[in-house]
Structure formats: structure tokens, C-alpha cells
Design a protein around this motif. Structure first.
Motif, PDB file in Angstrom:
ATOM      1  N   GLU A 148       0.318  -5.832  -0.809  1.00 51.32           N
ATOM      2  CA  GLU A 148       1.055  -5.043   0.187  1.00 51.32           C
ATOM      3  C   GLU A 148       2.556  -5.207  -0.017  1.00 51.32           C
ATOM      4  O   GLU A 148       3.340  -4.320   0.303  1.00 51.32           O
ATOM      5  CB  GLU A 148       0.676  -5.482   1.600  1.00 51.32           C
ATOM      6  CG  GLU A 148      -0.695  -5.008   2.048  1.00 51.32           C
ATOM      7  CD  GLU A 148      -0.821  -3.485   2.030  1.00 51.32           C
ATOM      8  OE1 GLU A 148       0.047  -2.808   2.610  1.00 51.32           O
ATOM      9  OE2 GLU A 148      -1.784  -2.977   1.415  1.00 51.32           O
ATOM     10  N   ALA A 149       2.954  -6.363  -0.515  1.00 47.52           N
ATOM     11  CA  ALA A 149       4.385  -6.603  -0.751  1.00 47.52           C
ATOM     12  C   ALA A 149       4.559  -7.675  -1.814  1.00 47.52           C
ATOM     13  O   ALA A 149       3.713  -8.566  -1.937  1.00 47.52           O
ATOM     14  CB  ALA A 149       5.064  -7.066   0.542  1.00 47.52           C
TER      15      ALA A 149
ATOM     16  N   ASP B  35       7.265  -2.844  -1.655  1.00 46.08           N
ATOM     17  CA  ASP B  35       5.987  -2.700  -0.957  1.00 46.08           C
ATOM     18  C   ASP B  35       4.966  -2.020  -1.872  1.00 46.08           C
ATOM     19  O   ASP B  35       5.245  -1.729  -3.028  1.00 46.08           O
ATOM     20  CB  ASP B  35       6.166  -1.956   0.373  1.00 46.08           C
ATOM     21  CG  ASP B  35       6.440  -0.479   0.164  1.00 46.08           C
ATOM     22  OD1 ASP B  35       6.582  -0.052  -0.996  1.00 46.08           O
ATOM     23  OD2 ASP B  35       6.510   0.244   1.172  1.00 46.08           O
ATOM     24  N   ARG B  36       3.783  -1.792  -1.315  1.00 46.96           N
ATOM     25  CA  ARG B  36       2.658  -1.310  -2.113  1.00 46.96           C
ATOM     26  C   ARG B  36       3.014  -0.049  -2.909  1.00 46.96           C
ATOM     27  O   ARG B  36       2.718   0.059  -4.091  1.00 46.96           O
ATOM     28  CB  ARG B  36       1.472  -1.040  -1.172  1.00 46.96           C
ATOM     29  CG  ARG B  36       0.183  -0.658  -1.859  1.00 46.96           C
ATOM     30  CD  ARG B  36      -0.967  -0.842  -0.899  1.00 46.96           C
ATOM     31  NE  ARG B  36      -0.637  -0.297   0.429  1.00 46.96           N
ATOM     32  CZ  ARG B  36      -0.946   0.930   0.830  1.00 46.96           C
ATOM     33  NH1 ARG B  36      -1.592   1.741   0.037  1.00 46.96           N
ATOM     34  NH2 ARG B  36      -0.612   1.351   2.046  1.00 46.96           N
TER      35      ARG B  36
ATOM     36  N   THR C 281       3.988  -6.748   4.666  1.00 44.91           N
ATOM     37  CA  THR C 281       5.449  -6.818   4.564  1.00 44.91           C
ATOM     38  C   THR C 281       6.002  -7.767   5.631  1.00 44.91           C
ATOM     39  O   THR C 281       7.058  -8.361   5.439  1.00 44.91           O
ATOM     40  CB  THR C 281       6.092  -5.424   4.717  1.00 44.91           C
ATOM     41  OG1 THR C 281       5.552  -4.791   5.869  1.00 44.91           O
ATOM     42  CG2 THR C 281       5.836  -4.565   3.489  1.00 44.91           C
TER      43      THR C 281
END
Lengths: 427, 484
Positions: B273-274, B254-255, B230
Motif C-alpha cells: 500500500e505504501a 503509494d500503491r 499509508t
């Protein structure tokens, strides 16, 4: 005179107790507000000192008029007396330029041009181009919600302001909003104060969202054969998906300034499209850039705001523009008045400069007002001699919200010391 | 004076007996808005059909001293439309007509019960749309949008409801009808309209709204890029703003929220993750040039898996994934608490790191989906009602995140409002002088304090006699503003 000396001494001793202090002196002819010399001129050097001046004035029931650059002091109904002229000029810092966030916090006394010179260091600007930008202060521009041609793109101050600190009439300081561009916590008092003409509180600082400086700019200067074409050109541009930052008219004779700001390719392309649109309608065009462009815009502003006479703001719906101009032309001729107009053709905001007999001007203003249905426009006199302002209400009808506006004024300024009688609707 | 049989009979005469709700079971439908953790049943609900009926109901309430709360579709997320237990709920859903469409002047006049998206539907054939687009736009009403000053994904470039409302007709708490603004861009007088929008139904009941319409932009391009952290995505956002680009929207997920969206509507987002969703609109060459810049910025911040919407269907798929994120959280957690806070956009990476630390410490999963371009965070704190104490923990965690926002110089709310939910937090952001000044405004509109009481401002009834301690706002701490 004894009273003035007493007042001044009392005020000075009050302000002396404040951290940054203030200058206070008797008013002179040079300080006159609308022809009235104020008893005292106070120039506080800190927000605390502004609040102290107000607290003192409130305790003693003394009227206060705020002055920034002094470019709008003649607005509003005629003044009878001014006890304290409060100058914000010592509070003129750009307190914070958060360029990574595209926001800035500016003190009320900072001059618009100075602010934008500072913000230019990071290729950003406060996208306001209100008249007299070399002298007008942020506080005055916000208090009047004043704007210029590029309102077409960026909106007036009320659309840009995200936070404010203010000094209340009772000398208490308060804030609203904050430093972030999106925020709905609490009532938006910054918007309430914007356009309140100094009658609810004294603006100390304002925080704005900024705009990136455009990479390129072009202005199409168009000469039209008749005023009816203003609305056609404005509508034609928008219908073609153009994104002008200013769509200005000036009249007579009918001319337009159409500004395009973007990356170079777009500014040039849209300017060419606009030029073609004007030529197809039988008009003449010149595409301006750089110094020529800047000069054209300076001339445009000076046409109304650089000359003498009365200045009035006429707002109509864009679809009523042509009919309104025709009516204005006819009325001005009939009343033997000289009338010049510039304004925002895309928005329906016009500025008139009138010269001629006050009684004739009053007739013209009343006549225009009489033809505008509620909610579809207004005529507000901005600058006029006392004679005209005594003949006709400068604000015109404010509508059925006026009693509520009076309640708001009463809550914020129960003793009625701030710009008394001169706020919108005579607050 | 209480709500008695005579009062109810009068209400019934005003709106018609079919539009007066007094049955306990039926009233339970209205006991909360979108924030279901706050519940309260009104004494009666009315569904007026005209402004005259609204006016008569308000006059009656005022005469008898009964509190009243206006409600639209009840999608609000701050308990702003929470009914008063001793009061009347005025449900505006039947007032949903379009009154006037004025394309040459780019205006539409509607009743407040109309759905947000319906406004756009009505003018789309002419090439126009209504810009504010809250995620709930399919079901939320314009009246609620006006009350909350609603935003949406595209407010980064186009602003909030307050920038698009040009006039209203409203019933004041004393029953007077007023008109603020109009169809023209400016009206003389104090800008009461500017402060009425976003007043959370505490100043008046709006009965008619004139809105500004925008022309559809010449071109729109939407890009989705994946990031391994992020932080990297947050840095890309900062770089976009620093480059002087104001996209129509920049959204980050996000995830956790990507997974939820995938489970719910399968938008085909990468397992990263993002992700950032960036949308540009405007003249075609400008969009094309900016788009290249944005691709380069994503690249520089190690973005990958870039998807560019090639048509309206692909664009729709990306936005469906984003707008479904809240509701989709139900797929990955039994319950969740939606927070709404704002930070300066340059502080994204720093605040996201603090939230991640909090996630580790608390043991609760915190999903993040937010309007990254304007720093408006929507952390979703996941919990399980079946585990004792977890609901309380989730609320504490959500409150802790708010303190991070305030520490960073931000705000308690970017778009959901204060309502009943955050009224007691207001002293964390505003001191007593600030709140007292806001009360000036409220009392000017509503001296009897009957219009949606106990919302927006802290009251002893709501928060106890001693509101939370005041902490210097970071603006003041940084010396940007001082107080006496």
C-alpha cells in the motif's frame, strides 16, 4: 517639552483604543538610543498596538526605532533624534512549539535563551547562538540576521526562518511564508525583513524550523603556533569528512575551538581526530565536555562581545583568511591599535574588537575595505563611538544593488519613519 | 506599443538573426512549460548568448513597453515560464557555461542555462556536489531552479536553492545590471538575493549565479520499507522526526505510484500500500546508529520487505524508481494532474485519509508520491481525456486537495511555484494586506510591470475583478496570528 507631552498624549489616546493597549511614557536617559533620548517610549502589549503606534507615527511623520533587548541599539550611523522608541518586550511569548513538526512560532520580544529553555522540553532548539543570548530578542536577532559559532552547521537566521508576521510602516499587518518547512508560495518577505535592521517593517512573530538537541557535544580547544594554521586546520577537518558544528578561531595568540555534536560515539571520535590533526601540526589540545565546554564557549563570546571598544565584522573568503589576518596584524601594529579577533574559520566570518585612536581605527577599516574586491568580502562596523562612525561609513560599499534597495525602502516605508538613515547602506 | 517589424529587426540585431525566433511553427515549441495545460505563443523568442545581449533585449522591451518572460529548459510545473502573448520570450539555454570553479572556497559560478546535474558532474572529481536535486535535475536549468527556489528529495536536510545560491548577476526590468551577494557568505545591504531566489522570474533576469558546493558525505545508506497502509507509513515518518533524526531524505509512494514506477523502470519495489525510502548520510558511525533506529521505527509501525541498498547501483535503482514516478504515471493512466501542496509533517495521516475519501467520492484514481519528511505532497490525479468532463473533474479534485493542505496549516506549493497556474489561488492563503505587501516588492523592482507579468500574484486580467474569498489561515484561526 510641550511638544513631547502633546506627542505622548496623542499617542496614548491612539493606543488606548487598542485591545491590549500599550504603555507610553516620555523617554529618559535610560532609554537613550546611541546617546539620544527618545521623545516617547511605547511598549505595546499586542500586535494590534504595535500596528497602531506605527500607523500613528506614519500619519504624523514621526521616526520610530524598535528596541528588543537593546543589545544592538548602537549599530548603524549616528542618530540625530528619535521620536518613538518602540519596545517589543511585552510581546515575548513562544506562541507555538509544534514539536512533531520541528517548528516554532515566537513573538519578536522573546529572549533567545528563554525560547530555547522552552523548546528544550521536547529536546529541540532554535539553532542560533548569537551573542548576548541571555538578553537579545528574536526580533533583534532576525532584524540583524545575527548568528554565532554554530552558524557553521545551522546557518544564520535567514536560513532558518519559514514565516513572519510584521507590522508595516503604515500600521497594516501582513504575513509571509507560513508554518511549514517547505513553501514557495509568494515572495519570501520573511527573508527580506531578515537583516533589514528595522528599516522595512516591525517584526511581530517569526516562525522557524528547529533542530533536535544533539545527544552529545565535545569541543577541542587548540593552541596553535601561528595564525597561518587556522585555515589549515579548518580545511584539514573538512577534508577528513568531519562534521563540526563550530570551527572558531581566536587571536592573538592563535587558538581554536572546534565543536562536534552528534551521538556520543561520533562526537568523541571526531574530537579525537581533530585533536590529532592539531597535534600533528605542532599545536596543543584539550578536549572539553560539559561545564568546562560551556565555560570555554562563554569566554570565547565574551572575548569580543564582553569588552569595550569598537566591534567590526570582517567577512572574507576562507582562502583569503590567512593573508587577511597577516594584513590586519601589520596594519594594527602600524597604527598602534589593539586588535582582538574571533570568528568562523570555516566560513570566513570574523569579529574584530579594536581599541585605540578613532582616526587610526578609521584608517584600518578603510585599508581593509580597499583590499577586498567586490563580492569577496566586507567590513561592517557594528559598535563604535560616534567619533569613529562620523569618520567612516559603518556599512561600507553596498554595491550596485543600493539604488534598488532604496526603491524597496521607499515602497515599504514611503515616509521614511523606520530607523531612518540607519539601515544597511544608510537606508 | 506593439511588437512591430522594427522592434523585431532590433531584436535580431541584438542576438543575431539566427537566434531570433519569429516563425509561428517554431514558436509553438515554446508555448508552454512543463504544465502543458497552459499555452500561449509569444510574439518572438530570443536566445541570447551573453548578459549584454539579455540587457539589450530587456532595455528594448522596456523602452517600447513590451512584456518579457525568461525561460530555461521549460520543465517548470506551474506555468511560470508561460510566454506573454504580446511579449518576448528570452530563452536562456545558450548561456550554459561554467565560469569559475573555486574548490578551496566551495564555490562554482555558472551561467543560468546550465543543467542542474551538470554542476555536480563538474565538481564530482574533487569530491563535491551541488545539493538541490529536483526530480528533473537531468534536464532542468539552474536559472529555473533560482526562479522557483527548487528543492528536491534531499532538501529535508540540505535546504532549497535559496540556501545554496550565494551571489547572482541579474538584469533588472529597467535594463540595469546588478550584483547581489557574491562569493563571500555575507554582503552588507538588504537581502534582495534571498527574495530574488523563488521570485519566479518576476523581478529580474538572472545572468550569472554563484553556488555553494558541499563535500560528499562520508557514508550514505538507503533503506526501502513497505507498509500495509499509508497511515502506518505516515506514522513512521512522524516517529522519525520525533526521534530527533533528520535524514537526508524520506520519500513516500503509494500503491498507484509504486505500480507506475514498476511498469516504467522496474525498481523491484514490493507490491504494498505504501513504501518509504529513507536515506541517511554523514559520518559512518552516526549513520549506522541512526539506521538502526530507523529500522526499529519501521518495525514498530509494521513495516516489512525492508531493502537496504548494498551499493551505489542498488541505491541508484531505488532512486530511479522514485524519480521516475511522475513520468511513469503515463503507464497506468492516460492523463494525470500533478498537484503540489504542503502540510505540517505531523498531519500526514490525517490529510492522506481525506485524500482517500476524495478518491472514493470522485471516482478518480489519486496516486501519491511525496517528500514525506517535509510534508510536501504530490498527489497525481488520474483521468482520461477521452471521457467528457473528466479533465475538469480532475482539476477540481486537485484544487480540493489544496484546500485540505491549507486547512491543515500548509501551503499552496512546496516547490513547483505559483506561476500562472495558482496565482488566482493566492487569496486563499494570503489576504489583501499580505498580497499588497508583496506588490511593494514587485513594484520596487518592476514599476512598469513588464517582467513576467500575470504570474505569482493574482491580477484582474488573470483572475477576474474579484479574487477568491479570503479564508482565515489556520495559523490565524488557531490564534497563532491575528489580523486587524
Amino acid at each position: 517639552m510641550t511638544e513631547i507631552v502633546g506627542l505622548r498624549d496623542a499617542l496614548i489616546s491612539q493606543i488606548d483604543g487598542c485591545a491590549a493597549g500599550a504603555v507610553a511614557r516620555p523617554g529618559t536617559e535610560a532609554d537613550a538610543v546611541d546617546g539620544v533620548v527618545p521623545a516617547i517610549v511605547a511598549e505595546p502589549g499586542s500586535p494590534e498596538a504595535v500596528a497602531a503606534v506605527l500607523g500613528w507615527a506614519s500619519d504624523h511623520g514621526r521616526s520610530v526605532v524598535v528596541r528588543g533587548g537593546g543589545t544592538k541599539l548602537g549599530w548603524g550611523p549616528p542618530v540625530d533624534a528619535v521620536d518613538v522608541l518602540l519596545s517589543t518586550r511585552a510581546l515575548n511569548a513562544v506562541e507555538a512549539h509544534r514539536h512533531g513538526d520541528l517548528t516554532a512560532t515566537v513573538q519578536a520580544g522573546a529572549i533567545l535563551a528563554d525560547v530555547n529553555a522552552a523548546l528544550a522540553a521536547h529536546r529541540q532548539w532554535l539553532p542560533l547562538d548569537a551573542p548576548h543570548g541571555e538578553r537579545a530578542t528574536i526580533g533583534g536577532i532576525v532584524a540583524a540576521n545575527d548568528s554565532g559559532p554554530r552558524r557553521q552547521r545551522h546557518g544564520p537566521p535567514r536560513d532558518l526562518i519559514i514565516g513572519m508576521t510584521l507590522a508595516r510602516a503604515d500600521g497594516v499587518r501582513a504575513k509571509s511564508g507560513g508554518i511549514v518547512v517547505k513553501n514557495v508560495a509568494g515572495y519570501d518577505l520573511a527573508r527580506l525583513l531578515t537583516g533589514s535592521f528595522g528599516c522595512l517593517g516591525v517584526i511581530l512573530t517569526a516562525t522557524f524550523k528547529l533542530a533536535p538537541a544533539a545527544e552529545a557535544s565535545r569541543t577541542v580547544q587548540a593552541t596553535l603556533s601561528e595564525a597561518r594554521q587556522f585555515a589549515q586546520v579548518a580545511a584539514g577537518l573538512l577534508a577528513r569528512g568531519a562534521t563540526p558544528t563550530a570551527v572558531e578561531l581566536a587571536w592573538p595568540p592563535p587558538t581554536m575551538l572546534l565543536r562536534f555534536e552528534s551521538i556520543a560515539a561520533v562526537a568523541v571520535q571526531q574530537a579525537e581526530q581533530a585533536a590529532a590533526l592539531v597535534r600533528d601540526g605542532g599545536g596543543g589540545v584539550t578536549v572539553l565536555a560539559d561545564a568546562d565546554e560551556a565555560a570555554a564557549w562563554r569566554r570565547h563570546e565574551a572575548r569580543i562581545f564582553g569588552g569595550g571598544g569598537t566591534i567590526a565584522k570582517l567577512v572574507v573568503l576562507p582562502s583569503d583568511l590567512s593573508a587577511t589576518l597577516a594584513r590586519l596584524d601589520e596594519a594594527a601594529r602600524g597604527l598602534s591599535l589593539d586588535c582582538e579577533v574571533v570568528g568562523r574559520a570555516g566560513l570566513g566570518v570574523l569579529y574584530l574588537r579594536l581599541t585605540g585612536a578613532a582616526s587610526a581605527q578609521a584608517s584600518l577599516v578603510r585599508g581593509l575595505r580597499g583590499r577586498i574586491p567586490a563580492g569577496r568580502g566586507s567590513v561592517v562596523i557594528r559598535r563604535a563611538d560616534r567619533e569613529l562612525r562620523s569618520l567612516v561609513d559603518v556599512w561600507g560599499p553596498v554595491g550596485d544593488g543600493l539604488p534598488l534597495m532604496r526603491q524597496v525602502k521607499r515602497r515599504f516605508d514611503p515616509r521614511g519613519i523606520l530607523n531612518p538613515g540607519r539601515g544597511p547602506g544608510g537606508l | 506599443m506593439p511588437v512591430d517589424a522594427q522592434f523585431l529587426a532590433e531584436l535580431g540585431r541584438i542576438v543575431g538573426p539566427d537566434h531570433l525566433v519569429r516563425d509561428e511553427g517554431e514558436l509553438s515549441t515554446y508555448e508552454s512549460d512543463g504544465l502543458v495545460s497552459h499555452r500561449s505563443r509569444p510574439r518572438a523568442a530570443v536566445l541570447p548568448e551573453t548578459a549584454g545581449q539579455v540587457q539589450a533585449v530587456v532595455r528594448l522591451c522596456r523602452r517600447v513597453g513590451v512584456p518579457f518572460v525568461a525561460r530555461g529548459q521549460g520543465t517548470g510545473l506551474s506555468a511560470g515560464a508561460l510566454p506573454h502573448p504580446d511579449g518576448v520570450l528570452i530563452v536562456m539555454t545558450r548561456m550554459n557555461r561554467v565560469l569559475d570553479i573555486d574548490i578551496p572556497n566551495q564555490r562554482i559560478t555558472v551561467e543560468p542555462g546550465i543543467m542542474n546535474l551538470e554542476v555536480t558532474r563538474r565538481v564530482a572529481p574533487d569530491g563535491y556536489y551541488y545539493a538541490p536535486d529536483p526530480s528533473s535535475q537531468v534536464i532542468c536549468s539552474i536559472g529555473g531552479n533560482v526562479a522557483e527556489n527548487s528543492g528536491g528529495a534531499h532538501c529535508l536536510k540540505y535546504g532549497f536553492t535559496v540556501h545554496h545560491v550565494v551571489g547572482v548577476e541579474a538584469i533588472l526590468p529597467d535594463g540595469e545590471m546588478i550584483h547581489l551577494g557574491g562569493a563571500a557568505v555575507d554582503s552588507p545591504g538588504l537581502d534582495l538575493l534571498g527574495v530574488l531566489v523563488g521570485s519566479e522570474g518576476t523581478l529580474a533576469v538572472v545572468t550569472k549565479v554563484t553556488l555553494r558546493l558541499l563535500r560528499r558525505p562520508e557514508s550514505v545508506r538507503t533503506l526501502l520499507a513497505a507498509f500495509d497502509s499509508t497511515d502506518a507509513a505516515g506514522n513512521a515518518v512522524s516517529d522519525v522526526i520525533a526521534a530527533g533524526i533528520i535524514p537526508a531524505a524520506i520519500e513516500m509512494m503509494d500503491r498507484t505510484t509504486i505500480r507506475a514506477a514498476e511498469a516504467a523502470v522496474s525498481p523491484g519495489f514490493p507490491a504494498a500500500e505504501a513504501v518509504l525510502i529513507v536515506e541517511l548520510d554523514g559520518p559512518q558511525p552516526e549513520v549506522a546508529a541512526r539506521f538502526e533506529q530507523i529500522e526499529a521505527i519501521c518495525d514498530r509501525n509494521q513495516g516489512w520487505g525492508v531493502q537496504v541498498a548494498r551499493d551505489e547501483a542498488q541505491r541508484g535503482r531505488i532512486w530511479r524508481g522514485r524519480k521516475a514516478a511522475f513520468a511513469a504515471m503515463g503507464r497506468v493512466a492516460p492523463s494525470y494532474y500533478v498537484q503540489d501542496g504542503v502540510i505540517p509533517r505531523s498531519k500526514l495521516p490525517e490529510v492522506l485519509r481525506r485524500i482517500r475519501d476524495l478518491e472514493r467520492r470522485s471516482g478518480l484514481t489519486i496516486g501519491n508520491v511525496f517528500h514525506a519528511g517535509d510534508g510536501n505532497l504530490h498527489p497525481l490525479v488520474c483521468y482520461d481525456d477521452a471521457v467528457e468532463g473528466q479533465a475538469e473533474l480532475a482539476e477540481e479534485v486537485a484544487t480540493e486537495i489544496l484546500s485540505y493542505c491549507l486547512d491543515a496549516g500548509g501551503s499552496l506549493t512546496g516547490e513547483h511555484g505559483i506561476g500562472a497556474d495558482k496565482a488566482c489561488h493566492m487569496p486563499k492563503m494570503f489576504d489583501e494586506a499580505d498580497l499588497a505587501t508583496m506588490r511593494f516588492l514587485r513594484r520596487a523592482f518592476d514599476p512598469a510591470e513588464l517582467c513576467n507579468p500575470d504570474k505569482l500574484l493574482p491580477t484582474p486580467r488573470l483572475c477576474g475583478e474579484v479574487p477568491g474569498p479570503y479564508r482565515a489561515h489556520p495559523v490565524e484561526a488557531a490564534g497563532v496570528a491575528e489580523r486587524m
